[in-house]
Scaffold this active site. Structure first.
Site, PDB file in Angstrom:
ATOM      1  N   LYS A 127       5.447  -3.474   8.199  1.00 43.61           N
ATOM      2  CA  LYS A 127       6.428  -2.515   7.697  1.00 43.61           C
ATOM      3  C   LYS A 127       7.740  -3.255   7.486  1.00 43.61           C
ATOM      4  O   LYS A 127       8.354  -3.743   8.440  1.00 43.61           O
ATOM      5  CB  LYS A 127       6.615  -1.375   8.704  1.00 43.61           C
ATOM      6  CG  LYS A 127       7.571  -0.294   8.213  1.00 43.61           C
ATOM      7  CD  LYS A 127       7.616   0.883   9.180  1.00 43.61           C
ATOM      8  CE  LYS A 127       8.532   1.976   8.664  1.00 43.61           C
ATOM      9  NZ  LYS A 127       8.577   3.140   9.592  1.00 43.61           N
ATOM     10  N   ASP A 174       9.261  12.978  12.049  1.00 39.93           N
ATOM     11  CA  ASP A 174       8.620  13.188  10.746  1.00 39.93           C
ATOM     12  C   ASP A 174       7.157  13.555  10.960  1.00 39.93           C
ATOM     13  O   ASP A 174       6.249  12.915  10.432  1.00 39.93           O
ATOM     14  CB  ASP A 174       8.744  11.923   9.893  1.00 39.93           C
ATOM     15  CG  ASP A 174       8.296  12.140   8.451  1.00 39.93           C
ATOM     16  OD1 ASP A 174       8.286  13.311   8.002  1.00 39.93           O
ATOM     17  OD2 ASP A 174       7.947  11.149   7.778  1.00 39.93           O
ATOM     18  N   ILE A 185       0.809  -1.221   0.000  1.00 39.17           N
ATOM     19  CA  ILE A 185       0.000   0.000   0.000  1.00 39.17           C
ATOM     20  C   ILE A 185       0.840   1.268   0.000  1.00 39.17           C
ATOM     21  O   ILE A 185       0.338   2.357  -0.288  1.00 39.17           O
ATOM     22  CB  ILE A 185      -0.965   0.031   1.207  1.00 39.17           C
ATOM     23  CG1 ILE A 185      -0.185  -0.068   2.524  1.00 39.17           C
ATOM     24  CG2 ILE A 185      -1.990  -1.090   1.094  1.00 39.17           C
ATOM     25  CD1 ILE A 185      -1.061   0.069   3.759  1.00 39.17           C
ATOM     26  N   LYS A 186       2.131   1.145   0.304  1.00 38.90           N
ATOM     27  CA  LYS A 186       2.982   2.330   0.326  1.00 38.90           C
ATOM     28  C   LYS A 186       4.435   1.904   0.236  1.00 38.90           C
ATOM     29  O   LYS A 186       4.823   0.888   0.804  1.00 38.90           O
ATOM     30  CB  LYS A 186       2.749   3.127   1.624  1.00 38.90           C
ATOM     31  CG  LYS A 186       3.530   4.430   1.708  1.00 38.90           C
ATOM     32  CD  LYS A 186       3.216   5.165   3.004  1.00 38.90           C
ATOM     33  CE  LYS A 186       4.008   6.457   3.118  1.00 38.90           C
ATOM     34  NZ  LYS A 186       3.730   7.152   4.406  1.00 38.90           N
ATOM     35  N   GLN A 187       5.229   2.688  -0.481  1.00 38.07           N
ATOM     36  CA  GLN A 187       6.657   2.409  -0.558  1.00 38.07           C
ATOM     37  C   GLN A 187       7.437   3.698  -0.433  1.00 38.07           C
ATOM     38  O   GLN A 187       7.153   4.685  -1.114  1.00 38.07           O
ATOM     39  CB  GLN A 187       7.027   1.704  -1.870  1.00 38.07           C
ATOM     40  CG  GLN A 187       8.538   1.487  -2.004  1.00 38.07           C
ATOM     41  CD  GLN A 187       8.900   0.476  -3.064  1.00 38.07           C
ATOM     42  OE1 GLN A 187       8.040  -0.215  -3.589  1.00 38.07           O
ATOM     43  NE2 GLN A 187      10.184   0.366  -3.372  1.00 38.07           N
ATOM     44  N   ALA A 197      11.680   5.281   0.598  1.00 35.44           N
ATOM     45  CA  ALA A 197      13.080   4.995   0.308  1.00 35.44           C
ATOM     46  C   ALA A 197      13.639   3.917   1.234  1.00 35.44           C
ATOM     47  O   ALA A 197      14.542   3.169   0.857  1.00 35.44           O
ATOM     48  CB  ALA A 197      13.906   6.275   0.445  1.00 35.44           C
ATOM     49  N   GLU A 198      13.106   3.831   2.449  1.00 36.52           N
ATOM     50  CA  GLU A 198      13.652   2.915   3.439  1.00 36.52           C
ATOM     51  C   GLU A 198      12.794   1.690   3.694  1.00 36.52           C
ATOM     52  O   GLU A 198      13.302   0.681   4.173  1.00 36.52           O
ATOM     53  CB  GLU A 198      13.866   3.656   4.774  1.00 36.52           C
ATOM     54  CG  GLU A 198      14.990   4.680   4.753  1.00 36.52           C
ATOM     55  CD  GLU A 198      16.357   4.035   4.589  1.00 36.52           C
ATOM     56  OE1 GLU A 198      16.572   2.949   5.156  1.00 36.52           O
ATOM     57  OE2 GLU A 198      17.209   4.611   3.885  1.00 36.52           O
ATOM     58  N   VAL A 214       5.325  -0.821   2.967  1.00 35.56           N
ATOM     59  CA  VAL A 214       4.241  -1.074   3.917  1.00 35.56           C
ATOM     60  C   VAL A 214       3.194  -1.954   3.241  1.00 35.56           C
ATOM     61  O   VAL A 214       2.715  -1.636   2.153  1.00 35.56           O
ATOM     62  CB  VAL A 214       3.598   0.240   4.409  1.00 35.56           C
ATOM     63  CG1 VAL A 214       2.470  -0.058   5.392  1.00 35.56           C
ATOM     64  CG2 VAL A 214       4.645   1.132   5.070  1.00 35.56           C
TER      65      VAL A 214
END
Length: 312
Positions: free
Chosen positions: A71, A216, A23-25, A27-28, A31
């Site tokens: 994650k 963040d 669902i999300k990418q 740089a580190e 997810v």
């Protein structure tokens, strides 16, 4: 297949990554979302052809409440393998420790289900709700900041955020068609914009009182979750502690607040009033003695930020 077990080697997280949805990418890390801890069971009953489907439907409804987030700090090929392993492991451990500490002191964050140091994975509770960025209708994090001319044009064309929360026609309709579901839900619950902002400030004060720095703070990393059975109809859930650290000086807290201030400015036009309410509630949550040195440092950090903007 979302992630192969060969990438992780032997890892208990490999099972979930293979079945999860990306669902999300970043740089580190990547997810993934997984519907439940366990695969949906199938039951065979020769005497009834409907038993399998009925069991399946009931199980799926139960599993919706057990959704998990994985994650995965994936290997970086541009780094030496030993260095990459050590970095991913140390960051994973620090993130999990920050979450454990936050939970211990009553800060509302996702529950931790497991920590897979070898596989570079964290198993976390999936938060059902909306991000604050989504509710406020802001653009994606990291967008180029709006220029003065563009902001003036938007002021002529867009409805003010206060009106989104307050102005409705007599039937309670019409305005809803132009706003998102999260904001619509808040309006229906009678929750004002100021109430939402103050809740964010209180949540940040509670986090900083544990000496944890998020690292963040953006409106994308704050979720609103409804709590219909509680006295308060909603709660603010802080997520993504991948850059978290422990504060030693007031300036560390000030930088955390400045990051959020910049996020408001870049993704939510006309946000000065919004952020002022956040800071006011934050100051009340910490108390005058703790807030005063942070306030002084925040002013200094702002000056440094402006100089950096001017000089490039």
């Amino acid at each position: 297949m979302s992630a192969s077990s060969s990438t992780l080697g032997y890892s208990p997280s490999a099972y979930y990554l293979e079945r999860g949805e990306l669902i999300k990418q970043g740089a580190e890390a990547r997810v993934y979302s997984c519907s439940s801890f366990f695969p949906e069971p199938t039951i065979y009953d020769p005497s009834s052809s409907s038993s399998s489907s009925s069991s399946s439907s009931s199980t799926s409804s139960d599993s919706s409440n057990n959704s998990i987030i994985i994650k995965h700090r994936f290997p970086k090929k541009y780094r030496h393998s030993n260095l990459d392993l050590n970095l991913n492991s140390s960051r994973l451990i620090f993130e999990s420790r920050s979450l454990f500490r936050a939970i211990k002191f009553g800060v509302i964050v996702p529950k931790i289900y497991w920590v897979d140091e070898k596989g570079g994975c964290l198993g976390l509770e999936k938060i059902n709700g909306w991000s604050i960025r989504e509710i406020l209708g802001g653009g994606a994090e990291g967008e180029i900041e709006i220029t003065q001319e563009e902001e003036e044009e938007e002021e002529e064309q867009e409805v003010d955020l206060d009106q989104n929360f307050e102005d409705r026609d007599e039937q309670g309709q019409g305005e809803f068609e132009e706003i998102n579901l999260g904001m619509k839900t808040l309006i229906e619950l009678g929750i004002s914009q100021d109430h939402l902002m103050r809740s964010i400030g209180s949540a940040l004060a509670q986090l900083h009182s544990t000496t944890i720095i998020h690292g963040d703070l953006t409106t994308s990393n704050m979720m609103l979750r409804l709590t219909p059975n509680n006295e308060e109809p909603f709660e603010i859930v802080l997520i993504d502690f991948g850059l978290s650290s422990t504060a030693q000086f007031p300036e560390h807290y000030a930088v955390d607040l400045y990051v959020l201030e910049r996020a408001f400015a870049s993704t939510h036009p006309k946000s000065e009033k919004l952020y002022a309410s956040v800071l006011e509630a934050y100051a009340q949550g910490l108390g005058p003695r703790k807030w005063k040195p942070i306030e002084i440092k925040l002013k200094e950090v702002r000056k440094r930020g402006r100089k950096r903007d001017m000089t490039g």
